[in-house]
Design a protein around this motif. Structure first.
Motif, PDB file in Angstrom:
ATOM      1  N   ASN A 117      -8.256 -31.677   1.226  1.00 17.39           N
ATOM      2  CA  ASN A 117      -7.409 -32.726   0.675  1.00 17.39           C
ATOM      3  C   ASN A 117      -5.950 -32.378   0.951  1.00 17.39           C
ATOM      4  O   ASN A 117      -5.643 -31.330   1.521  1.00 17.39           O
ATOM      5  N   SER A 118      -5.052 -33.212   0.529  1.00 18.53           N
ATOM      6  CA  SER A 118      -3.636 -33.026   0.864  1.00 18.53           C
ATOM      7  C   SER A 118      -3.060 -31.756   0.235  1.00 18.53           C
ATOM      8  O   SER A 118      -2.250 -31.053   0.856  1.00 18.53           O
ATOM      9  N   SER A 119      -3.445 -31.439  -0.994  1.00 22.13           N
ATOM     10  CA  SER A 119      -2.903 -30.242  -1.652  1.00 22.13           C
ATOM     11  C   SER A 119      -3.389 -28.961  -0.977  1.00 22.13           C
ATOM     12  O   SER A 119      -2.618 -28.005  -0.799  1.00 22.13           O
ATOM     13  N   GLU A 120      -4.661 -28.943  -0.583  1.00 26.52           N
ATOM     14  CA  GLU A 120      -5.205 -27.768   0.109  1.00 26.52           C
ATOM     15  C   GLU A 120      -4.538 -27.604   1.476  1.00 26.52           C
ATOM     16  O   GLU A 120      -4.212 -26.488   1.893  1.00 26.52           O
ATOM     17  N   GLU A 121      -4.345 -28.694   2.152  1.00 26.31           N
ATOM     18  CA  GLU A 121      -3.685 -28.632   3.463  1.00 26.31           C
ATOM     19  C   GLU A 121      -2.255 -28.125   3.337  1.00 26.31           C
ATOM     20  O   GLU A 121      -1.776 -27.334   4.150  1.00 26.31           O
ATOM     21  N   SER A 122      -1.558 -28.589   2.301  1.00 26.23           N
ATOM     22  CA  SER A 122      -0.185 -28.141   2.079  1.00 26.23           C
ATOM     23  C   SER A 122      -0.131 -26.644   1.782  1.00 26.23           C
ATOM     24  O   SER A 122       0.763 -25.934   2.267  1.00 26.23           O
ATOM     25  N   ALA A 123      -1.099 -26.146   0.997  1.00 27.90           N
ATOM     26  CA  ALA A 123      -1.118 -24.724   0.667  1.00 27.90           C
ATOM     27  C   ALA A 123      -1.347 -23.872   1.912  1.00 27.90           C
ATOM     28  O   ALA A 123      -0.693 -22.831   2.104  1.00 27.90           O
ATOM     29  N   ILE A 124      -2.269 -24.312   2.772  1.00 24.88           N
ATOM     30  CA  ILE A 124      -2.533 -23.557   4.008  1.00 24.88           C
ATOM     31  C   ILE A 124      -1.315 -23.580   4.920  1.00 24.88           C
ATOM     32  O   ILE A 124      -0.965 -22.578   5.544  1.00 24.88           O
ATOM     33  N   TRP A 125      -0.621 -24.703   4.962  1.00 25.35           N
ATOM     34  CA  TRP A 125       0.557 -24.784   5.818  1.00 25.35           C
ATOM     35  C   TRP A 125       1.666 -23.857   5.324  1.00 25.35           C
ATOM     36  O   TRP A 125       2.429 -23.313   6.130  1.00 25.35           O
ATOM     37  N   GLN A 126       1.766 -23.672   4.033  1.00 20.57           N
ATOM     38  CA  GLN A 126       2.751 -22.733   3.514  1.00 20.57           C
ATOM     39  C   GLN A 126       2.452 -21.310   3.994  1.00 20.57           C
ATOM     40  O   GLN A 126       3.356 -20.542   4.353  1.00 20.57           O
ATOM     41  N   VAL A 127       1.170 -20.960   4.015  1.00 17.00           N
ATOM     42  CA  VAL A 127       0.776 -19.639   4.518  1.00 17.00           C
ATOM     43  C   VAL A 127       1.065 -19.529   6.012  1.00 17.00           C
ATOM     44  O   VAL A 127       1.565 -18.505   6.507  1.00 17.00           O
ATOM     45  N   ILE A 128       0.778 -20.589   6.753  1.00 20.14           N
ATOM     46  CA  ILE A 128       1.025 -20.577   8.205  1.00 20.14           C
ATOM     47  C   ILE A 128       2.521 -20.446   8.489  1.00 20.14           C
ATOM     48  O   ILE A 128       2.935 -19.697   9.390  1.00 20.14           O
ATOM     49  N   ILE A 129       3.345 -21.168   7.717  1.00 22.57           N
ATOM     50  CA  ILE A 129       4.799 -21.079   7.921  1.00 22.57           C
ATOM     51  C   ILE A 129       5.291 -19.656   7.649  1.00 22.57           C
ATOM     52  O   ILE A 129       6.125 -19.114   8.388  1.00 22.57           O
ATOM     53  N   GLY A 130       4.787 -19.027   6.591  1.00 18.42           N
ATOM     54  CA  GLY A 130       5.172 -17.643   6.310  1.00 18.42           C
ATOM     55  C   GLY A 130       4.768 -16.699   7.427  1.00 18.42           C
ATOM     56  O   GLY A 130       5.523 -15.782   7.794  1.00 18.42           O
ATOM     57  N   ALA A 131       3.577 -16.911   8.011  1.00 17.25           N
ATOM     58  CA  ALA A 131       3.125 -16.072   9.128  1.00 17.25           C
ATOM     59  C   ALA A 131       4.000 -16.284  10.359  1.00 17.25           C
ATOM     60  O   ALA A 131       4.274 -15.343  11.115  1.00 17.25           O
ATOM     61  N   ARG A 132       4.439 -17.520  10.572  1.00 23.07           N
ATOM     62  CA  ARG A 132       5.332 -17.795  11.707  1.00 23.07           C
ATOM     63  C   ARG A 132       6.681 -17.090  11.531  1.00 23.07           C
ATOM     64  O   ARG A 132       7.239 -16.546  12.501  1.00 23.07           O
ATOM     65  N   VAL A 133       7.205 -17.110  10.319  1.00 15.78           N
ATOM     66  CA  VAL A 133       8.481 -16.440  10.050  1.00 15.78           C
ATOM     67  C   VAL A 133       8.354 -14.942  10.305  1.00 15.78           C
ATOM     68  O   VAL A 133       9.232 -14.320  10.928  1.00 15.78           O
ATOM     69  N   GLN A 134       7.261 -14.352   9.851  1.00 15.52           N
ATOM     70  CA  GLN A 134       7.041 -12.921  10.069  1.00 15.52           C
ATOM     71  C   GLN A 134       6.892 -12.608  11.549  1.00 15.52           C
ATOM     72  O   GLN A 134       7.425 -11.603  12.042  1.00 15.52           O
ATOM     73  N   MET A 135       6.181 -13.453  12.266  1.00 15.08           N
ATOM     74  CA  MET A 135       6.011 -13.248  13.706  1.00 15.08           C
ATOM     75  C   MET A 135       7.355 -13.312  14.439  1.00 15.08           C
ATOM     76  O   MET A 135       7.634 -12.502  15.328  1.00 15.08           O
ATOM     77  N   LYS A 136       8.186 -14.285  14.048  1.00 10.01           N
ATOM     78  CA  LYS A 136       9.509 -14.408  14.686  1.00 10.01           C
ATOM     79  C   LYS A 136      10.373 -13.184  14.388  1.00 10.01           C
ATOM     80  O   LYS A 136      11.103 -12.694  15.270  1.00 10.01           O
ATOM     81  N   LYS A 137      10.292 -12.679  13.175  1.00  8.76           N
ATOM     82  CA  LYS A 137      11.060 -11.484  12.814  1.00  8.76           C
ATOM     83  C   LYS A 137      10.638 -10.286  13.661  1.00  8.76           C
ATOM     84  O   LYS A 137      11.479  -9.543  14.187  1.00  8.76           O
TER      85      LYS A 137
END
Length: 241
Positions: free
Chosen positions: A118-138
């Motif tokens: 659902n939309s809330s679950e998708e949003s939660a996973i995207w928050q985790v993905i965004i954090g992983a992207r930030v760490q990868m860029k660092k």
């Protein structure tokens, strides 16, 4: 105890001076005369020792030898710098590769659950993905910094090897060149692992985009019928690169 000894010696000297002045003067003069001879001999010896010995008379300390030795010291220093920067770069590349695989795993998980969330679950996973992207860029920025240091160390090592060769320090020159080749191979192998992870991540992201478009076309937001088929997906989304 020391003051008592001095008083005894002073009293004995005073008594001797009064009882036999001539003997006292001769004895004192003989003592001082001997002392000055010792001082003079020691002073002359120290002065002679302080005079620098001509080094150029020794063939092992010729100008050519000293230059070769200095060139060898330079190659040792550059090898130390190259080893340290290589270690730092490989470690940073390894950590970056791990971060890429972590993000890849998250993308695959998201793609597999795309039509089950659902939309809330998708949003939660995207928050985790965004954090992983930030760490990868660092971590990417960090390894790029170490890569610049490593590149400079390679250049310095190459110049040191050439200087050693020109100075006649052939062994030092060959050692540095072999070291350069070894670390270049190690860095290249580690870089290829990182590039492989990046290629897998790019393919996963393309698959995710493709599946998202198909999902949107199959289930329009207004609840109407599908507005297209997979054949209508733009070619840009079908490319894995």
């Amino acid at each position: 105890m020391a003051s008592f000894s001095r008083r005894v010696l002073w009293g004995f000297s005073h008594l001797l001076r009064q009882s036999s002045p001539l003997f006292y003067r001769r004895h004192v003069l003989r003592i001082f005369k001997g002392s000055w001879r010792q001082v003079l001999s020691v002073g002359l010896g120290a002065s002679l020792c302080a005079i620098p010995v001509g080094q150029r008379s020794d063939p092992t300390l010729s100008n050519d030898y000293l230059i070769r030795r200095a060139a060898s010291l330079v190659t040792d220093s550059t090898q130390t710098l190259l080893s340290q920067t290589t270690y730092a770069l490989i470690e940073a590349l390894t950590e970056y590769t791990k971060a890429v695989y972590t993000l890849l795993s998250l993308h695959k998980k998201y793609t597999s659950l795309l039509d089950k969330m659902n939309s809330s679950e998708e949003s939660a996973i995207w928050q985790v993905i965004i954090g992983a992207r930030v760490q990868m860029k660092k971590l990417q920025d960090e390894y790029l910094k170490y890569e610049a240091n490593w590149t400079r160390a390679v250049s310095l090592s190459e110049m040191a090897a050439e200087a050693a060769y020109q100075a006649g320090a052939d062994h030092a020159s060959v050692t540095v060149r072999n070291h350069i080749q070894l670390v270049q191979i190690q860095v290249q192998e580690t870089r290829e692992l990182a590039q492989k992870a990046e290629a897998l991540l790019t393919a996963s992201q393309s698959e995710e985009i493709l599946k998202t478009i198909i999902e949107d076309k199959t289930n329009p937001p207004d609840g109407g019928s599908p507005v297209g088929s997979p054949e209508e997906i733009p070619e840009a989304y079908l490319r894995e690169d």
